[in-house]
Write a protein that holds these residues in place. Sequence first.
Motif, PDB file in Angstrom:
ATOM      1  N   ASN A   1       0.838  -1.203   0.000  1.00 18.97           N
ATOM      2  CA  ASN A   1       0.000   0.000   0.000  1.00 18.97           C
ATOM      3  C   ASN A   1       0.870   1.249   0.000  1.00 18.97           C
ATOM      4  O   ASN A   1       1.337   1.695   1.046  1.00 18.97           O
ATOM      5  CB  ASN A   1      -0.927  -0.004   1.223  1.00 18.97           C
ATOM      6  CG  ASN A   1      -1.754  -1.280   1.298  1.00 18.97           C
ATOM      7  OD1 ASN A   1      -1.608  -2.072   2.225  1.00 18.97           O
ATOM      8  ND2 ASN A   1      -2.612  -1.493   0.327  1.00 18.97           N
ATOM      9  N   LEU A   2       1.082   1.786  -1.203  1.00 21.54           N
ATOM     10  CA  LEU A   2       1.900   2.987  -1.362  1.00 21.54           C
ATOM     11  C   LEU A   2       0.997   4.175  -1.699  1.00 21.54           C
ATOM     12  O   LEU A   2      -0.122   3.985  -2.202  1.00 21.54           O
ATOM     13  CB  LEU A   2       2.934   2.772  -2.472  1.00 21.54           C
ATOM     14  CG  LEU A   2       3.926   1.618  -2.240  1.00 21.54           C
ATOM     15  CD1 LEU A   2       4.738   1.355  -3.498  1.00 21.54           C
ATOM     16  CD2 LEU A   2       4.838   1.922  -1.057  1.00 21.54           C
ATOM     17  N   PRO A   3       1.446   5.389  -1.449  1.00 21.52           N
ATOM     18  CA  PRO A   3       0.588   6.566  -1.700  1.00 21.52           C
ATOM     19  C   PRO A   3       0.062   6.636  -3.131  1.00 21.52           C
ATOM     20  O   PRO A   3      -1.082   7.052  -3.354  1.00 21.52           O
ATOM     21  CB  PRO A   3       1.520   7.741  -1.384  1.00 21.52           C
ATOM     22  CG  PRO A   3       2.532   7.184  -0.442  1.00 21.52           C
ATOM     23  CD  PRO A   3       2.735   5.769  -0.855  1.00 21.52           C
ATOM     24  N   ASP A   4       0.891   6.216  -4.108  1.00 21.03           N
ATOM     25  CA  ASP A   4       0.472   6.306  -5.510  1.00 21.03           C
ATOM     26  C   ASP A   4       0.199   4.940  -6.135  1.00 21.03           C
ATOM     27  O   ASP A   4       0.083   4.815  -7.362  1.00 21.03           O
ATOM     28  CB  ASP A   4       1.531   7.057  -6.326  1.00 21.03           C
ATOM     29  CG  ASP A   4       2.919   6.452  -6.186  1.00 21.03           C
ATOM     30  OD1 ASP A   4       3.102   5.590  -5.299  1.00 21.03           O
ATOM     31  OD2 ASP A   4       3.821   6.830  -6.942  1.00 21.03           O
ATOM     32  N   ALA A   5       0.137   3.906  -5.305  1.00 21.69           N
ATOM     33  CA  ALA A   5      -0.170   2.556  -5.803  1.00 21.69           C
ATOM     34  C   ALA A   5      -0.661   1.727  -4.619  1.00 21.69           C
ATOM     35  O   ALA A   5       0.115   1.041  -3.951  1.00 21.69           O
ATOM     36  CB  ALA A   5       1.071   1.928  -6.439  1.00 21.69           C
ATOM     37  N   THR A   6      -1.964   1.779  -4.396  1.00 26.44           N
ATOM     38  CA  THR A   6      -2.530   1.205  -3.161  1.00 26.44           C
ATOM     39  C   THR A   6      -2.903  -0.258  -3.260  1.00 26.44           C
ATOM     40  O   THR A   6      -3.274  -0.875  -2.258  1.00 26.44           O
ATOM     41  CB  THR A   6      -3.784   2.002  -2.755  1.00 26.44           C
ATOM     42  OG1 THR A   6      -4.731   1.950  -3.832  1.00 26.44           O
ATOM     43  CG2 THR A   6      -3.430   3.445  -2.447  1.00 26.44           C
ATOM     44  N   ASN A   7      -2.796  -0.837  -4.446  1.00 28.08           N
ATOM     45  CA  ASN A   7      -3.262  -2.214  -4.638  1.00 28.08           C
ATOM     46  C   ASN A   7      -2.143  -3.188  -5.009  1.00 28.08           C
ATOM     47  O   ASN A   7      -2.359  -4.163  -5.726  1.00 28.08           O
ATOM     48  CB  ASN A   7      -4.349  -2.249  -5.721  1.00 28.08           C
ATOM     49  CG  ASN A   7      -5.583  -1.480  -5.299  1.00 28.08           C
ATOM     50  OD1 ASN A   7      -6.092  -1.669  -4.192  1.00 28.08           O
ATOM     51  ND2 ASN A   7      -6.062  -0.592  -6.165  1.00 28.08           N
ATOM     52  N   GLY A   8      -0.944  -2.904  -4.548  1.00 28.74           N
ATOM     53  CA  GLY A   8       0.164  -3.835  -4.764  1.00 28.74           C
ATOM     54  C   GLY A   8       0.756  -3.813  -6.151  1.00 28.74           C
ATOM     55  O   GLY A   8       1.436  -4.771  -6.553  1.00 28.74           O
ATOM     56  N   GLU A   9       0.533  -2.729  -6.906  1.00 27.17           N
ATOM     57  CA  GLU A   9       1.069  -2.657  -8.273  1.00 27.17           C
ATOM     58  C   GLU A   9       2.602  -2.743  -8.306  1.00 27.17           C
ATOM     59  O   GLU A   9       3.190  -3.160  -9.302  1.00 27.17           O
ATOM     60  CB  GLU A   9       0.627  -1.351  -8.947  1.00 27.17           C
ATOM     61  CG  GLU A   9      -0.863  -1.228  -9.212  1.00 27.17           C
ATOM     62  CD  GLU A   9      -1.613  -0.612  -8.037  1.00 27.17           C
ATOM     63  OE1 GLU A   9      -2.777  -0.220  -8.245  1.00 27.17           O
ATOM     64  OE2 GLU A   9      -1.041  -0.535  -6.926  1.00 27.17           O
ATOM     65  N   VAL A  10       3.239  -2.360  -7.191  1.00 25.99           N
ATOM     66  CA  VAL A  10       4.701  -2.379  -7.149  1.00 25.99           C
ATOM     67  C   VAL A  10       5.257  -3.794  -7.281  1.00 25.99           C
ATOM     68  O   VAL A  10       6.367  -3.988  -7.779  1.00 25.99           O
ATOM     69  CB  VAL A  10       5.205  -1.707  -5.846  1.00 25.99           C
ATOM     70  CG1 VAL A  10       4.883  -2.552  -4.622  1.00 25.99           C
ATOM     71  CG2 VAL A  10       6.698  -1.435  -5.922  1.00 25.99           C
TER      72      VAL A  10
END
Length: 413
Positions: free
Chosen positions: A59-68
Motif C-alpha cells: 500500500n503505497l501513496p500512488d499505488a494502493t493495490n500492490g502494483e509495485v
Amino acid sequence: MVYKILVVEDSPVVQNVLKHLLSQLTVYVPIVCSCYKEAEATLASQNGDEFFAAIVDLNLPDATNGEVVDLVLESGVSCIVLTGNFNDDLRLELLNKGVLDYITKDSRYSFDHVMKVIERLRKNQHIKALVADDSHTSRLFVKTLLEQYRFNVVEAEDGQQALAKLEEDPEIRLFITDHNMPLINGYDLVRMLRHNNRFKDLVVIGLSTGHNSALSAKFIKAGANDFLKKPFYHEEFHCRITHNLESQEMLETIRDLANIDVLTKLKNRRYLFDEGESFYQQALSHGDGGGFAMIDIDHFKFVNDTYGHMIGDSLLELVGKEISLAFPESLTCRFGGEEFCVVSNESDDVFEQKLVDFQASLRTKEFTGAKIKVTCSIGVCHQKQDSLDDAVRVADKKLYEAKNNGRDRIELD
C-alpha cells in the motif's frame, strides 16, 4: 561482493529499521524509495538486474493495490512483500506470481524474517540442488520453486540417474526426491545414500503423492531429513528447505569448531589424525604424491619472551596464513605450538620446490607491528609410508636434524 537491495516503503520508521538491519551486514546496500514512481524510476535507471532483491510494501501513496509487486517482478528482481495487512487470498495470489515471501509487520520478528530470507538467497547462490522425479511437470514445478530462491538446480528422471549424478558431482548439497520412480524408488535411494559415508551431509527431502501415512516415517527412518506430501504450499516447501539447510550448516559449523585451530584457522592436530589418513592414502594412490612436511618457526620462544604472547600469537596467525597461501592444494594443519604440517597431494618435485619457495619468501617478510623477521626449519618425508603416523615420525626426525644442523633449512628423508 556488494548486493543492492531495493526497499519500497512509505513509512519512515520501517525505512529506518530496514536500512539499519541491511547496513549491519556490509555486503548489502539498501536503496530506499517512498512511492511507486520513485521505484519505477530507480529500476529503470539501474536496468533492474543490478538489484539482488526487493522488499516492498503493498500500500503505497500512488499505488494502493500492490502494483509495485508486478513492477519489481517484471524487472526480474526477486520480491519479498512486507505489509501491514494479512489477506490469505492475496497471499496465495502473490506467491503464485513468484513472490518469495509474504510477511506481515506484526512484530520485530517480521523484520528479522525478512533478513533471514535475504541471507538465505545469498547463500543459496552457492548451493547446488538435485531434483529427481519421473514426472516432467512435477520436476519442473520443484525446479522453478528452487530457482526462485537462487539455487543451482540439476535434474534426474529416475532414481538410477539421480544416484549417478550424486556420485559424479560432490557439489550437490540438497537432494529432493519423489518416491514413485522407475528403476530405484525414492525410499530405496535414500537408504542407499545413507549407507555411504560420503553423503552424510547431503540434505535429503522426500516427496510423494497418495495417502500412505506411513511413508513419511519410513523416509525419515531411512535417513531423509524431511518429507512433504504433494501438493504442498510454496511457503511450506521453502520453510522446510530453509530449516533443514540451516540445521545442516549448524552441524558443519560445530564440526569445524572441533577441527579448526582457533588462532590460525588451519585444520588442527585432531583433524590431522582423524581425517588426514584418508587424504594421505589418496595422495599416495596418485603415484608420486604423498609428501609430508613438518614446519617449525625458528627461535619462537625468543619472540614470546621479547615481545609477549599476544605478539607471538599474531605471528603464529600470520605464518599460518602464509602456509595456507603457499600450499593451497594440500592439507595444512597447526600441529601444536609453533609447529605446522603439510600433507601434499602433488608430485615430490613440485612439493619440494614449493617448500623451498615458502622458506625463501618467509625470510623476506616482516610480521606484526613489531616488524619481526623469522625463519623456519622443515623436515620432509617423501618416501612412501604405510600410514600417516609413520610419515609424521619420519618428518619429525628430519625436523630435529634441521634444527641441530643450524636451523633455517630443509632436511629430506
